[in-house]
Structure formats: structure tokens, C-alpha cells
Design a protein around this motif. Structure first.
Motif, mmCIF file in Angstrom:
data_model
loop_
_atom_site.group_PDB
_atom_site.id
_atom_site.type_symbol
_atom_site.label_atom_id
_atom_site.label_comp_id
_atom_site.label_asym_id
_atom_site.label_seq_id
_atom_site.Cartn_x
_atom_site.Cartn_y
_atom_site.Cartn_z
ATOM 1 N N HIS A 2 0.832 -1.196 0.000
ATOM 2 C CA HIS A 2 0.000 0.000 0.000
ATOM 3 C C HIS A 2 0.868 1.248 0.000
ATOM 4 O O HIS A 2 0.620 2.202 -0.739
ATOM 5 C CB HIS A 2 -0.916 -0.011 1.229
ATOM 6 N N SER A 3 1.875 1.265 0.874
ATOM 7 C CA SER A 3 2.770 2.412 0.983
ATOM 8 C C SER A 3 3.986 1.992 1.782
ATOM 9 O O SER A 3 3.945 0.998 2.533
ATOM 10 C CB SER A 3 2.070 3.580 1.685
ATOM 11 N N ARG A 141 -3.573 2.788 -11.147
ATOM 12 C CA ARG A 141 -3.094 3.337 -9.889
ATOM 13 C C ARG A 141 -1.658 2.872 -9.710
ATOM 14 O O ARG A 141 -1.290 1.803 -10.209
ATOM 15 C CB ARG A 141 -3.945 2.846 -8.708
ATOM 16 N N THR A 142 -0.862 3.632 -8.991
ATOM 17 C CA THR A 142 0.544 3.287 -8.784
ATOM 18 C C THR A 142 0.768 2.841 -7.341
ATOM 19 O O THR A 142 0.289 3.498 -6.406
ATOM 20 C CB THR A 142 1.454 4.478 -9.115
ATOM 21 N N PHE A 143 1.474 1.710 -7.195
ATOM 22 C CA PHE A 143 1.844 1.193 -5.889
ATOM 23 C C PHE A 143 3.330 0.847 -5.909
ATOM 24 O O PHE A 143 3.869 0.469 -6.941
ATOM 25 C CB PHE A 143 1.052 -0.073 -5.549
ATOM 26 N N SER A 145 6.345 -1.623 -5.525
ATOM 27 C CA SER A 145 6.516 -3.078 -5.586
ATOM 28 C C SER A 145 7.898 -3.448 -5.072
ATOM 29 O O SER A 145 8.858 -2.690 -5.235
ATOM 30 C CB SER A 145 6.309 -3.600 -7.010
ATOM 31 N N ARG A 175 -0.368 -6.314 1.115
ATOM 32 C CA ARG A 175 -1.267 -6.041 -0.015
ATOM 33 C C ARG A 175 -1.021 -7.027 -1.141
ATOM 34 O O ARG A 175 0.098 -7.173 -1.632
ATOM 35 C CB ARG A 175 -1.054 -4.612 -0.536
#
Length: 254
Positions: A2-3, A141-143, A145, A175
């Protein structure tokens, strides 16, 4: 993940020291996740499935099915870690009949870039072909990795691998990526087996391959089997926009 902050908080609850957390987060790369949902501010960037629309004279290997078409101009500039074209469409094709194999298919047409403003026509499927993937919009959306333990970003480096193994850094990300009818651009490969060659340095004999995109889908002829497909390309070919040089890697699992 998520972050970075959620990863750090989860790692701390498992007793992972800060230097190991810092190491894992230093390896993180942005990855664009393109899914059917527009929730959480997803940006419309393309289409999953359907039939390919291609310029006159561009051959389509109709043994490969269109997985997704991405509008490069609609992608946020920082959506992933790759220097993708700023306009036109990238079309990603995969084989739904052979779930296993690795080929550097320089003329495979597994990735085709259609320049912006180029007239195109929608192609038709040959007889007795599997139906095309059902088309639907894709939202990006950008996450961040992280690499798997067997990724080239980890495996050749003894100290990084030691920390990855000792603190199970690969498994602290709570996530799960979304795979159903989706496409991922850039970042690291997620694979049920060892991931394909990724992240090699320009001096590496492996040829400096990077992950362009990845997807998963069920195999029509093999119920219960899922194909993981990875589109890879060498850094210099990507910089030159030579997508005919892309390779296609497929791994299947039950």
C-alpha cells in the motif's frame, strides 16, 4: 505494498530491525496496476481484451491474443519505473495455448506500439480460435513493488539475500496485487515460481532485461491452470522504442 509506511509498520510488528526495513524499501519500484475498477482515484488508461486495432501493413500474429491496450498519453508520467512512450498505444499479446516457455521472439509481435494519430482498423479472429478476452476499461493506480527473494535484485547479492531470508522481507507486504482481468506495468515480477530475468545491470551477461508488463489469466484448454505471462525487454531496446525486440515468458500453475 500500500505504501512504505504500512510496510514499515507491519515489519516493526514482526520485530524486523530498521536497517533491514530500510534495505527492503530502498529496493522498491513504482508499478502501475491497471484494473477494471476506478475506485481510489484510478485513471482511465486503456482496455483489457477485445480485438486489436492495428495500422494497415502491421502484421498480427493471430496465434497470440490481445491481453490489453494501453493509452500511453493517459498514463501518469510517474506511473512506473520505465521510460514508456509518451503517446500512442501499447498493445500486449500472449499465447493462450502454450502456458510454458521462454523465447526471445524479436519478431513475435507480442508488444506493438501504434503511433498516435495512425489510422487503424479492428482485426477479426480466425475460424476455430478461442473467443477474445471480454473487453472492459482499465484504470491505473501506482503502488510500490518489492522484489521476490529469487529476483535478480536480491539473488546475486549475499548480504541483501541474507536479510531477505532472515527477516522474510518478501512476505511482509500485506497487499496482494489484483490479477483478474488486469495488467501491471513496470516494477518487479510476481511469480509462483522463480521470476524471469529482471533488473540485470548493463554489464551483466544476461543482457540487462527489465520487466515491461505482466498479467495472469486462465488457460482455455487446461481448466484449473493459470498462466502468468511476462513481457520483458532489454533496456537499450526500450529506450529506442524497439518493441519488436520484446520477449514473452509464460509460467503456469494449478
Amino acid at each position: 505494498m500500500h505504501s512504505p509506511q504500512t510496510y514499515r509498520e507491519e515489519a516493526r510488528t514482526k520485530g524486523v530491525p530498521e536497517h533491514a526495513i530500510d534495505l527492503a524499501l530502498s529496493l522498491a519500484l513504482p508499478q502501475a496496476e491497471l484494473t477494471p475498477s476506478d475506485k481510489d482515484g484510478g485513471v482511465l488508461v486503456g482496455r483489457y481484451g477485445g480485438l486489436p486495432s492495428l495500422p494497415e501493413g502491421v502484421e498480427w500474429d493471430n496465434g497470440l491474443d490481445l491481453v490489453a491496450s494501453v493509452d500511453c498519453a493517459a498514463l501518469p508520467q510517474d506511473a512506473c519505473n520505465l521510460p514508456l512512450p509518451r503517446d500512442g498505444h501499447l498493445l500486449f499479446f500472449a499465447d493462450r495455448t502454450d502456458p510454458d516457455g521462454f523465447a526471445l521472439m524479436h519478431d513475435s509481435r507480442s508488444v506493438i506500439h501504434v503511433q498516435a494519430g495512425t489510422p487503424t482498423t479492428e482485426r477479426t479472429l480466425p475460424e476455430n480460435h478461442f473467443p477474445a478476452f471480454a473487453p472492459h476499461p482499465l484504470y491505473a493506480r501506482t503502488f510500490p513493488s518489492l522484489p521476490m527473494t529469487a529476483d535478480d535484485a536480491v539473488l546475486p547479492h549475499p548480504e541483501i539475500r541474507r536479510l531477505y531470508d532472515e527477516y522474510e522481507l518478501e512476505y511482509l507486504d500485506q497487499r496482494l496485487p489484483q490479477w483478474d482481468e488486469s495488467l501491471h506495468l513496470g516494477g518487479y515480477a510476481y511469480s509462483p515460481q522463480d521470476p524471469p530475468i529482471m533488473g540485470s545491470s548493463p554489464e551483466d551477461e544476461k543482457g540487462s532485461w527489465v520487466l515491461l508488463a505482466q498479467a495472469q489469466f486462465d488457460m482455455p484448454d487446461d481448466p484449473g491452470f493459470t498462466a502468468c505471462v511476462f513481457w520483458i525487454i532489454q533496456r537499450d531496446e526500450l529506450a529506442a522504442g524497439n518493441f519488436a525486440a520484446a520477449g514473452l515468458v509464460s509460467i503456469s500453475y494449478h
